[in-house]
Design a protein around this motif. Structure first.
Motif, PDB file in Angstrom:
ATOM      1  N   VAL A 140      -0.246   4.836  -1.457  1.00 39.45           N
ATOM      2  CA  VAL A 140      -0.642   5.547  -0.449  1.00 39.45           C
ATOM      3  C   VAL A 140      -0.078   4.952   0.941  1.00 39.45           C
ATOM      4  O   VAL A 140       0.252   3.647   1.027  1.00 39.45           O
ATOM      5  CB  VAL A 140      -2.290   5.473  -0.340  1.00 39.45           C
ATOM      6  CG1 VAL A 140      -2.745   6.478  -1.272  1.00 39.45           C
ATOM      7  CG2 VAL A 140      -2.945   4.112  -0.040  1.00 39.45           C
ATOM      8  N   GLY A 141       0.014   5.483   2.187  1.00 38.78           N
ATOM      9  CA  GLY A 141       0.053   5.047   3.459  1.00 38.78           C
ATOM     10  C   GLY A 141       1.634   5.058   3.936  1.00 38.78           C
ATOM     11  O   GLY A 141       2.304   5.778   3.250  1.00 38.78           O
ATOM     12  N   ASN A 142       2.049   4.547   5.005  1.00 36.88           N
ATOM     13  CA  ASN A 142       3.294   4.494   5.564  1.00 36.88           C
ATOM     14  C   ASN A 142       3.545   3.148   6.074  1.00 36.88           C
ATOM     15  O   ASN A 142       3.155   2.751   7.009  1.00 36.88           O
ATOM     16  CB  ASN A 142       3.277   5.530   6.676  1.00 36.88           C
ATOM     17  CG  ASN A 142       4.728   5.594   7.629  1.00 36.88           C
ATOM     18  OD1 ASN A 142       5.610   4.889   7.081  1.00 36.88           O
ATOM     19  ND2 ASN A 142       4.693   6.363   8.492  1.00 36.88           N
ATOM     20  N   PRO A 143       4.535   2.426   5.479  1.00 39.18           N
ATOM     21  CA  PRO A 143       5.029   2.778   4.203  1.00 39.18           C
ATOM     22  C   PRO A 143       4.300   2.930   2.934  1.00 39.18           C
ATOM     23  O   PRO A 143       3.201   2.199   3.018  1.00 39.18           O
ATOM     24  CB  PRO A 143       6.121   1.771   3.948  1.00 39.18           C
ATOM     25  CG  PRO A 143       5.564   0.737   4.525  1.00 39.18           C
ATOM     26  CD  PRO A 143       4.881   1.185   5.874  1.00 39.18           C
ATOM     27  N   ALA A 144       4.541   3.768   1.929  1.00 36.97           N
ATOM     28  CA  ALA A 144       3.408   3.591   0.744  1.00 36.97           C
ATOM     29  C   ALA A 144       3.252   2.537   0.171  1.00 36.97           C
ATOM     30  O   ALA A 144       4.516   1.839  -0.022  1.00 36.97           O
ATOM     31  CB  ALA A 144       4.124   4.976  -0.134  1.00 36.97           C
ATOM     32  N   ARG A 145       2.235   2.128  -0.221  1.00 36.58           N
ATOM     33  CA  ARG A 145       2.139   0.819  -0.954  1.00 36.58           C
ATOM     34  C   ARG A 145       1.036   1.149  -2.077  1.00 36.58           C
ATOM     35  O   ARG A 145      -0.018   2.052  -2.037  1.00 36.58           O
ATOM     36  CB  ARG A 145       1.454  -0.229  -0.006  1.00 36.58           C
ATOM     37  CG  ARG A 145       2.461  -0.744   1.185  1.00 36.58           C
ATOM     38  CD  ARG A 145       1.729  -1.718   1.810  1.00 36.58           C
ATOM     39  NE  ARG A 145       2.440  -1.963   3.289  1.00 36.58           N
ATOM     40  CZ  ARG A 145       3.439  -2.715   3.493  1.00 36.58           C
ATOM     41  NH1 ARG A 145       4.054  -3.435   2.554  1.00 36.58           N
ATOM     42  NH2 ARG A 145       3.857  -2.586   4.753  1.00 36.58           N
ATOM     43  N   SER A 146       1.200   0.321  -3.141  1.00 37.08           N
ATOM     44  CA  SER A 146       0.251   0.523  -4.438  1.00 37.08           C
ATOM     45  C   SER A 146      -0.976   0.250  -3.728  1.00 37.08           C
ATOM     46  O   SER A 146      -1.505  -0.700  -3.081  1.00 37.08           O
ATOM     47  CB  SER A 146       0.648  -0.425  -5.243  1.00 37.08           C
ATOM     48  OG  SER A 146      -0.289  -0.341  -6.613  1.00 37.08           O
ATOM     49  N   THR A 147      -1.891   0.920  -4.589  1.00 38.96           N
ATOM     50  CA  THR A 147      -3.529   0.692  -4.348  1.00 38.96           C
ATOM     51  C   THR A 147      -4.021  -0.477  -5.148  1.00 38.96           C
ATOM     52  O   THR A 147      -5.040  -0.742  -5.266  1.00 38.96           O
ATOM     53  CB  THR A 147      -4.525   2.093  -4.580  1.00 38.96           C
ATOM     54  OG1 THR A 147      -4.115   2.364  -5.939  1.00 38.96           O
ATOM     55  CG2 THR A 147      -4.003   2.901  -3.532  1.00 38.96           C
ATOM     56  N   LYS A 148      -2.952  -0.912  -6.230  1.00 31.76           N
ATOM     57  CA  LYS A 148      -3.665  -1.734  -7.081  1.00 31.76           C
ATOM     58  C   LYS A 148      -4.222  -1.147  -8.250  1.00 31.76           C
ATOM     59  O   LYS A 148      -4.591  -1.793  -9.160  1.00 31.76           O
ATOM     60  CB  LYS A 148      -4.055  -3.029  -6.693  1.00 31.76           C
ATOM     61  CG  LYS A 148      -3.493  -3.865  -5.939  1.00 31.76           C
ATOM     62  CD  LYS A 148      -2.162  -4.416  -6.100  1.00 31.76           C
ATOM     63  CE  LYS A 148      -1.350  -5.106  -5.202  1.00 31.76           C
ATOM     64  NZ  LYS A 148      -0.017  -5.275  -5.254  1.00 31.76           N
ATOM     65  N   ASN A 149      -4.656   0.188  -8.325  1.00 33.45           N
ATOM     66  CA  ASN A 149      -5.423   0.980  -9.283  1.00 33.45           C
ATOM     67  C   ASN A 149      -4.268   1.651 -10.157  1.00 33.45           C
ATOM     68  O   ASN A 149      -3.271   2.239  -9.659  1.00 33.45           O
ATOM     69  CB  ASN A 149      -5.886   2.014  -8.606  1.00 33.45           C
ATOM     70  CG  ASN A 149      -7.307   1.747  -8.139  1.00 33.45           C
ATOM     71  OD1 ASN A 149      -7.965   0.596  -8.244  1.00 33.45           O
ATOM     72  ND2 ASN A 149      -7.756   2.257  -6.811  1.00 33.45           N
TER      73      ASN A 149
END
Length: 153
Positions: A140-149
């Protein structure tokens, strides 16, 4: 089913695929079976779309994009294929982007050129994907990053 208000020039479209109004499919494109291509989409020539793919309204799929089986592409997702775009200046070849089997891309996400989105990965709505996404990962996000899920396989 191909809606009469669409412009489908490709003959490589699988059985039971539905193409709705105001969709343009150029002659070199390949679309699998049991797909649903919603209204106001554009699919260029060097595009391969697998089976059971859903592409919601307002998506343009440019040359160099491959979408594997069972992928969901949300409304107004933006694919790109040229890392340094300039008016009237065309690259010798376009970057290759791969959306792997079972991935889901949320509404209004932007996918930069040359990206691979892994098997069953999930891209959050509005995310800007600047790097490859591993299998079974949520970004998710900008830039997209892992949610660790991690998603269940």
């Amino acid at each position: 089913m191909i809606h009469p208000n669409s412009d489908v020039q490709s003959t490589k479209i699988g059985d039971r695929t539905r193409i709705w109004q105001y969709v343009i499919v150029l002659p070199g494109a390949t679309i699998g079976q049991d797909c649903n291509i919603c209204s106001h989409c554009l699919i260029e020539n060097d595009v391969v779309i697998g089976d059971r793919v859903t592409i919601k309204s307002g998506v343009q799929i440019w040359d160099g994009v491959t979408i594997e089986d069972d992928v969901f592409v949300g409304p107004n997702v933006s694919f790109t294929n040229d890392i340094f775009p300039r008016s009237k200046v065309y690259p010798e070849s376009y970057s290759k982007t791969r959306i792997s089997k079972g991935a889901s891309i949320g509404a209004n996400a932007t996918i930069l050129p040359g990206i691979t989105i892994g098997i069953n990965a999930m891209i959050g709505a509005g995310s800007v994907v600047t790097k490859n996404v591993a299998d079974n990962t949520i970004v998710v996000g900008n830039p997209a990053r892992s949610t660790k899920n991690k998603l269940l396989k």
